[in-house]
Design a protein around this motif. Structure first.
Motif, short mmCIF file in Angstrom:
data_model
loop_
_atom_site.label_atom_id
_atom_site.label_comp_id
_atom_site.label_asym_id
_atom_site.label_seq_id
_atom_site.Cartn_x
_atom_site.Cartn_y
_atom_site.Cartn_z
N HIS A 105 0.76 -1.25 0.00
CA HIS A 105 0.00 0.00 0.00
C HIS A 105 0.79 1.31 0.00
O HIS A 105 0.24 2.35 -0.33
N ALA A 106 2.06 1.29 0.39
CA ALA A 106 2.81 2.54 0.54
C ALA A 106 3.38 3.03 -0.79
O ALA A 106 3.70 2.23 -1.67
N ASP A 107 3.51 4.35 -0.91
CA ASP A 107 4.03 4.96 -2.13
C ASP A 107 5.51 5.32 -2.04
O ASP A 107 6.19 5.38 -3.06
N SER A 108 5.99 5.59 -0.83
CA SER A 108 7.37 6.06 -0.69
C SER A 108 7.85 5.87 0.74
O SER A 108 7.05 5.54 1.63
N LYS A 109 9.13 6.11 0.96
CA LYS A 109 9.69 6.03 2.30
C LYS A 109 9.07 7.07 3.22
O LYS A 109 8.85 6.82 4.40
N GLY A 110 8.74 8.23 2.68
CA GLY A 110 8.14 9.31 3.47
C GLY A 110 6.66 9.10 3.72
O GLY A 110 6.15 9.45 4.78
#
Length: 140
Positions: A105-110
């Motif tokens: 589900h995540a798009d990036s480290k941030g």
């Protein structure tokens, strides 16, 4: 029984993934013993993430965590802290194992969907930041 704190971050809420992520958490054997939807102010987000104050990403983290609603939860399970960190995967979704919350589900480290406590001691401190004792309800 051990407890850990998680926060479904603003990107999780914005992408309407609250139910999907909670389902994945419960399927992994965790019990939700406290949960609420809140919007952190920059001041409150800065206080919660104060341990990172000197890190270069602190300002960006505070801005992100105060950008929209989030869902803090206390989870309960044997070995909760380690098992939850395994379930959510690496901070950078590109490095996360297949099937983990962040890989799915995540798009990036941030903007990585979810926070997970890094120790039982920090879990207790973090849980106390968001929840009063009477808000924690163990379901049998």
């Amino acid at each position: 029984m051990e407890r850990t704190l998680t926060i479904l971050k603003p990107d999780c809420v914005k992408k309407q993934l609250i139910g999907a992520v909670i389902n994945q958490i419960e399927r992994a054997g965790f019990r939700v013993v406290a949960m609420k939807k809140i919007k952190l102010s920059k001041e409150t987000a800065g206080e919660f993430y104060g341990v990172h104050r000197e890190r270069p990403f602190f300002g960006e983290l505070v801005d992100f965590m105060s950008s929209g609603p989030c869902v803090p939860m206390i989870l309960e399970k044997e070995n909760a802290v380690a098992d939850f960190r395994t379930l959510i995967g690496a901070t950078d979704p590109a490095e996360a194992e297949e099937g983990t919350v962040r890989k799915l589900h995540a798009d990036s480290k941030g903007e990585n969907i979810v926070h997970g406590s890094d120790s039982a001691e920090n879990a207790a401190i973090e849980a106390g930041f968001f929840f009063a004792a009477e808000e924690v309800v163990r379901n049998n």
